[in-house]
Design a protein around this motif. Structure first.
Motif, PDB file in Angstrom:
ATOM      1  N   PHE A 156       0.847  -1.190   0.000  1.00 44.22           N
ATOM      2  CA  PHE A 156       0.000   0.000   0.000  1.00 44.22           C
ATOM      3  C   PHE A 156       0.893   1.254   0.000  1.00 44.22           C
ATOM      4  N   VAL A 157       0.994   1.884  -1.146  1.00 45.44           N
ATOM      5  CA  VAL A 157       1.886   3.052  -1.302  1.00 45.44           C
ATOM      6  C   VAL A 157       1.043   4.273  -1.672  1.00 45.44           C
ATOM      7  N   ARG A 158       1.308   5.367  -1.018  1.00 43.96           N
ATOM      8  CA  ARG A 158       0.564   6.605  -1.292  1.00 43.96           C
ATOM      9  C   ARG A 158       0.643   6.955  -2.777  1.00 43.96           C
ATOM     10  N   GLY A 159      -0.533   7.332  -3.330  1.00 48.95           N
ATOM     11  CA  GLY A 159      -0.588   7.722  -4.733  1.00 48.95           C
ATOM     12  C   GLY A 159      -0.940   6.595  -5.679  1.00 48.95           C
ATOM     13  N   GLU A 160      -0.855   5.335  -5.202  1.00 49.55           N
ATOM     14  CA  GLU A 160      -1.205   4.198  -6.072  1.00 49.55           C
ATOM     15  C   GLU A 160      -2.729   4.135  -6.242  1.00 49.55           C
ATOM     16  N   THR A 161      -3.171   3.495  -7.366  1.00 49.90           N
ATOM     17  CA  THR A 161      -4.605   3.297  -7.630  1.00 49.90           C
ATOM     18  C   THR A 161      -4.983   1.870  -7.250  1.00 49.90           C
ATOM     19  N   ILE A 162      -6.068   1.742  -6.484  1.00 50.98           N
ATOM     20  CA  ILE A 162      -6.484   0.425  -5.970  1.00 50.98           C
ATOM     21  C   ILE A 162      -7.942   0.160  -6.333  1.00 50.98           C
ATOM     22  N   GLN A 163      -8.226  -1.061  -6.740  1.00 50.44           N
ATOM     23  CA  GLN A 163      -9.618  -1.529  -6.881  1.00 50.44           C
ATOM     24  C   GLN A 163      -9.935  -2.372  -5.657  1.00 50.44           C
ATOM     25  N   SER A 164     -11.071  -2.094  -5.046  1.00 52.15           N
ATOM     26  CA  SER A 164     -11.441  -2.799  -3.816  1.00 52.15           C
ATOM     27  C   SER A 164     -12.898  -3.236  -3.899  1.00 52.15           C
ATOM     28  N   PHE A 165     -13.152  -4.493  -3.493  1.00 48.14           N
ATOM     29  CA  PHE A 165     -14.524  -5.017  -3.517  1.00 48.14           C
ATOM     30  C   PHE A 165     -14.865  -5.545  -2.122  1.00 48.14           C
ATOM     31  N   GLY A 166     -16.015  -5.099  -1.603  1.00 48.22           N
ATOM     32  CA  GLY A 166     -16.441  -5.586  -0.297  1.00 48.22           C
ATOM     33  C   GLY A 166     -17.739  -4.937   0.135  1.00 48.22           C
ATOM     34  N   GLU A 167     -18.145  -5.240   1.357  1.00 51.24           N
ATOM     35  CA  GLU A 167     -19.383  -4.681   1.907  1.00 51.24           C
ATOM     36  C   GLU A 167     -19.086  -3.327   2.546  1.00 51.24           C
TER      37      GLU A 167
END
Length: 688
Positions: A105-116
């Motif tokens: 987890f690095v600042r500025g990176e783009t993340i896709q996240s799936f959850g409730e």
């Protein structure tokens, strides 16, 4: 080239240990994997803006990492703060994490996240979501179709299961799959392949409400085929049995008319109709296999007597088998009462007889002198030999295993006619599916004058109030049952519970004769107690559920069931049926321990409202499912891969139509269907 019939161990990376685990789910081949359908779906087909996020909804988001933080507490947490271009925020919270995750987890990176999505102290949160850091070239979570979630077993992850199913689906694309069902439906439904592909990976625009309710056409297509195949197995059995040699009875009413004249009651229309249906089968050269069902007290015994009289008229033997000695003894008493004036010799066999008694009874059976033979499991032991057994009557048939029934019928020279009886009404959906190989006769009316039993629910805390009630009923010259139950299937614990209740009642009702009966007593002791109760020598009988069936004491007018919330509807209805057999008004008091679960409240309310055994049986089926209703001896029939007899009952008629069509198919087509839907180890349930 891989084949859909290949064993699962042929999948690369799937070892023996995992194969054994999947076998427990009924998965042995790649074909089994493609029939292992999802139980729900996740929607990762589009990215949801945070401004559209709903609490408790599962969504896929694509956001930027602002910062991470490790909360230094006893239970450390990793917090990952995310935001979008509109400065909407989301917190990812990890209660378990690795150093690798923290570094990724690095600042500025783009993340896709799936959850409730949850609401936390600082705003929107996701706990332990599935994620990919797409700016680090990790495979995106975005998918073209809905994502299947599969039932799992220990040691198998969701990702692995998806991988194996997808590999099997690739093999399916290139494989021929026998689809005889498509032929007989004239392609009015989707093909087997199309149904499977759709249900593993439905498009987002598919009707998910229908899929969740199992009403989608692709599901219905599979359900109908499975239900029809189960019926096909039973119909094949029925067809094979009809081809066997049996003794066709020449109908003679000499003894029947004598019995009819000796009765102090008139047969109901339903009883007369059932006797005619049975006689029609007995006169046929094809072996009868008929199910006689009726509610508690509807008079099945006298119908069975008229059937066995036809065997006697033709100089054949009839055997009546009951699951318990109490019930077998009751039959002996009832049948003797009806047959004594007709000079018909009866033999009786049970496990509790001494060697001399047993030898005498076996001699009567072997010589053919005894035309009617009544007994328990002792009847099908190897040492028992019949001269000419031609009719087998099995009472409470669901309490016997298939092999037990077979071993008795094999004692006949020619295949005997079989009449199987149950006092537990069977819902129509179960009759159509599980008993499709049986012809059915239903006694759907009670004899005139039969009293409806008033049913009352009462908290255990009001137990003391029952003492006065018992005294009053006893003063009126009537008798009482008090039934004790326990959750555990331990006879020792049941007996202990009965003993505590017995001590309580004995000390509070010293002027009454209070006696206890339970499964730990010897058979002879139980028989003596039951005989004394029948003769009115006992005021109050404290019992375990050994008295559930077969006990007929018209003078008993009060039934008290302790901890009634622990029993199923059908069993409670059976217990209630032990009272209301005389002319006096009878009461059944269902005692319960608070607080009651919703299911227990439902069961007790149904019993308070109705005395209709058929309605009660249907409700029992809805509440507990077919596996519980049929019992362990029949679960091979009840368990299905996709279909559910309760949920899919509306499709049974259609399935029945197609099962008849399947019966016309080639042996190869029939085998393909049966191998697909019925596990090999369960096919022996269709042999009886």
């Amino acid at each position: 080239m891989p084949s859909i019939s290949d064993p699962i161990i042929s999948i690369k990376g799937l070892g023996k240990k995992t194969s054994d685990r999947l076998n427990q789910l009924g998965i042995h081949t790649l074909e089994h994997l493609v029939f292992h359908l999802p139980n729900r779906y996740q929607d990762k087909t589009s990215i949801t803006p945070l401004s559209n996020a709903s609490i408790n909804a599962e969504i896929l988001v694509e956001l930027n990492i602002d910062r991470i933080e490790v909360v230094p507490s006893r239970n450390r947490q990793l917090l990952c703060y995310l935001s979008d271009n509109q400065n909407q925020r989301l917190l990812l919270r990890f209660f378990h994490f690795t150093q690798y995750q923290k570094q990724a987890f690095v600042r500025g990176e783009t993340i896709q996240s799936f959850g409730e999505v949850k609401m936390g102290h600082q705003g929107l949160e996701m706990h332990h979501p599935e994620y990919r850091i797409v700016s680090q070239n990790q495979t995106p979570l975005l998918e073209p179709t809905l994502t299947p979630i599969y039932p799992l077993c220990s040691g198998v992850s969701q990702n692995k299961m998806k991988q194996w199913v997808n590999q099997s689906l690739e093999v399916l694309k290139m494989s021929m799959l026998d689809d005889y069902f498509e032929t007989i439906t004239h392609q009015s439904m989707p093909s087997l392949k199309d149904s499977l592909f759709l249900l593993h990976h439905p498009d987002k625009n598919e009707n998910l409400i229908q899929i969740e309710a199992f009403k989608h056409i692709s599901q219905q297509r599979l359900i109908i085929e499975e239900l029809a195949t189960h019926q096909l197995s039973l119909l094949k059995t029925k067809k094979a049995r009809k081809g066997k040699k049996t003794n066709a009875f020449i109908l003679n009413n000499t003894l029947s008319d004598k019995l009819l004249d000796s009765l102090d009651f008139n047969l109901t229309n339903a009883q007369s109709r059932c006797i005619k249906e049975i006689n029609y089968d007995l006169a046929s050269s094809e072996p009868m296999l008929r199910l006689l069902q009726g509610d508690v007290g509807s008079g099945k015994t006298i119908v069975a007597v008229f059937a066995l009289i036809q065997a006697v008229e033709n100089n054949f033997q009839a055997a009546i088998m009951a699951p318990t000695e109490i019930l077998a003894r009751q039959h002996l008493q009832n049948f003797t009462q009806y047959l004594e004036s007709l000079n018909i010799q009866i033999a009786y066999l049970s496990g509790s007889q001494n060697t001399q008694e047993r030898r005498e009874q076996m001699s009567l059976i072997e010589s053919g002198e005894a035309k009617v033979v009544i007994g328990t499991h002792a009847l099908f032991q190897d040492s028992v030999s019949f001269k000419d057994l031609s009719l087998v009557i099995i009472d409470e048939q669901h309490k016997f295993g298939v092999h037990q029934r077979l071993s008795l019928t094999k004692k006949a020279i020619n295949t005997p006619h079989q009449l199987v009886m149950t006092a537990t009404p069977i819902p129509r959906s179960l009759t159509m599916s599980t008993y499709a190989d049986l012809d059915t006769s239903v006694i759907d009316e009670l004899p005139p004058g039969r009293q409806l039993v008033e049913t009352v629910a009462l908290s255990n805390s009001r137990r003391d109030e029952l003492i006065e009630k018992i005294k009053k009923i006893s003063d009126d010259g009537r008798q009482i049952y008090w039934v004790c139950t326990l959750i555990e299937e331990s006879e020792a614990l049941r007996a202990e519970s009965a003993e505590k209740t017995f001590d309580y009642l004995s000390s509070n009702l010293q002027e009454l004769k209070v006696v206890m009966i339970h499964g730990k007593l010897t058979k002879s002791d139980k028989e003596v107690i039951m005989k004394d109760f029948e003769q009115g020598k006992i005021n109050l009988l404290v019992a375990t559920t050994v008295i559930e069936v077969g006990v007929n004491v018209p003078n008993a007018s009060l039934m008290i069931v302790e901890n009634s919330e622990r029993l199923g509807l059908a069993q409670l209805h059976q217990l209630r049926g032990r009272v209301g057999r005389g002319s006096e008004k009878s009461i059944c008091i269902l005692m319960y321990q608070s607080p009651l679960s919703e299911s227990a409240k439902q069961r007790l309310e149904i019993l308070r409202q109705s005395n209709d055994g058929f309605m009660i049986a249907q409700k029992d089926l809805e509440l507990r499912g077919p596996g519980e209703i049929l019992g362990t001896q029949q679960t091979g029939i009840a368990s299905m891969k996709i279909a559910n007899i309760v949920r899919d009952a509306y499709l049974l008629k259609e399935a029945g139509y197609y099962s008849a069509k399947m019966l016309e198919a080639s042996e190869q087509n029939q085998s393909a269907l049966i191998n697909r839907w019925i596990d090999e180890e369960k096919t022996h349930y269709f042999d009886a």
